[in-house]
Design an enzyme around this catalytic site. Structure first.
Site, PDB file in Angstrom:
ATOM      1  N   GLY A  43      48.518  45.356  34.249  1.00 47.58           N
ATOM      2  CA  GLY A  43      47.791  44.664  35.302  1.00 47.58           C
ATOM      3  C   GLY A  43      46.764  43.507  34.565  1.00 47.58           C
ATOM      4  N   GLN A  48      38.836  39.287  34.776  1.00 50.16           N
ATOM      5  CA  GLN A  48      39.198  39.604  33.526  1.00 50.16           C
ATOM      6  C   GLN A  48      39.473  38.073  32.693  1.00 50.16           C
ATOM      7  OE1 GLN A  48      41.733  42.737  34.101  1.00 50.16           O
ATOM      8  NE2 GLN A  48      40.848  43.413  32.156  1.00 50.16           N
ATOM      9  N   CYS A  90      42.098  49.352  28.941  1.00 51.14           N
ATOM     10  CA  CYS A  90      41.941  48.063  29.833  1.00 51.14           C
ATOM     11  C   CYS A  90      41.798  46.933  28.842  1.00 51.14           C
ATOM     12  CB  CYS A  90      40.550  48.322  30.559  1.00 51.14           C
ATOM     13  SG  CYS A  90      40.058  46.817  31.309  1.00 51.14           S
ATOM     14  N   LEU A  91      42.508  45.836  29.260  1.00 49.15           N
ATOM     15  CA  LEU A  91      42.516  44.593  28.160  1.00 49.15           C
ATOM     16  C   LEU A  91      41.261  44.119  28.022  1.00 49.15           C
ATOM     17  CD1 LEU A  91      45.561  42.695  29.585  1.00 49.15           C
ATOM     18  CD2 LEU A  91      45.485  44.198  27.604  1.00 49.15           C
ATOM     19  N   HIS A 132      42.959  50.566  39.286  1.00 52.18           N
ATOM     20  CA  HIS A 132      42.239  49.995  38.154  1.00 52.18           C
ATOM     21  C   HIS A 132      41.971  48.819  38.409  1.00 52.18           C
ATOM     22  CE1 HIS A 132      41.303  49.934  33.729  1.00 52.18           C
ATOM     23  NE2 HIS A 132      41.586  48.557  33.951  1.00 52.18           N
ATOM     24  N   GLU A 133      42.857  47.781  38.921  1.00 57.22           N
ATOM     25  CA  GLU A 133      42.735  46.471  39.149  1.00 57.22           C
ATOM     26  C   GLU A 133      41.800  46.278  40.462  1.00 57.22           C
ATOM     27  OE1 GLU A 133      43.636  44.947  36.759  1.00 57.22           O
ATOM     28  OE2 GLU A 133      44.963  46.152  35.831  1.00 57.22           O
ATOM     29  N   HIS A 136      38.209  46.429  39.374  1.00 51.33           N
ATOM     30  CA  HIS A 136      37.795  45.267  38.756  1.00 51.33           C
ATOM     31  C   HIS A 136      37.265  44.088  39.675  1.00 51.33           C
ATOM     32  CE1 HIS A 136      38.545  45.383  34.344  1.00 51.33           C
ATOM     33  NE2 HIS A 136      39.754  45.809  34.449  1.00 51.33           N
TER      34      HIS A 136
HETATM   35 CO    CO Z   1      40.962  46.655  33.221  1.00 47.90          CO
END
Ligand code: CO
Length: 174
Positions: A43, A48, A90-91, A132-133, A136
């Protein structure tokens, strides 16, 4: 477009609802899907990539060869069931993995890119990724849920980040 890494401030900001799905939103979702796939993410949220829209992209089929990709607009979790602790990355935090508690199953209200209202029932890793998204989009990060046991691991990671940022700063100041 690049992935915004911690501690950039936009990761702590709250994204705004999308009122009209314009061409630019369409293109943004498209680029986000490419970036997510390139970086082998499940995701990716708009914060991000530096945009404060309530939009994330997700692979609903993360363990199969053929991804099932969805752009999710204005998401809202309306039901949660159960609780599970599992490893999460997480990216925006390359190399950091923490055990995070999340609801096992969720029911999501959302719009797709064609402005259709959808109800999505998911569980397991996909339900975890969606939670998680959405965090964000609210400026909440997975490190906010760190357990007592993993606090030292997180501290080491953040200390290393500071050292890296400081050395970048020194190099820039030369
Ligand atoms: Co993340």
């Amino acid at each position: 477009m690049e992935i915004v890494k911690y501690p950039r401030e936009i990761l702590r900001e709250k994204a705004k609802p999308i009122e009209k799905i314009s061409d630019s939103i369409f293109e943004l979702a498209d680029s986000m899907i490419s970036i997510m796939l390139e970086n082998k993410g499940i995701g990716l949220a708009a914060n991000q990539v530096g945009k404060l829209y309530r939009l994330f992209v997700i692979n609903l089929n993360p363990f199969e060869d053929k991804p099932e990709l969805l752009a999710v607009i204005n998401p809202k979790i309306i039901d949660r069931e159960g609780m599970d602790v599992d490893e999460e990355g997480c990216l925006s935090f390359p190399g950091l993995y923490l055990n995070i508690p999340r609801a096992k199953k969720i029911r999501l209200h959302m719009q797709n890119l064609y402005n259709e209202k959808m109800v999505l029932d998911t569980e397991g890793i996909v339900a975890r990724a969606i939670q998680h998204e959405i965090d964000h989009l609210d400026g909440v990060l997975f490190i906010d849920y760190v357990s007592e046991e993993e606090k030292p691991k997180l501290k080491r990671y953040l200390d290393d980040l500071k050292t890296m940022n400081n050395s970048n700063l020194k190099a820039n100041n030369l």
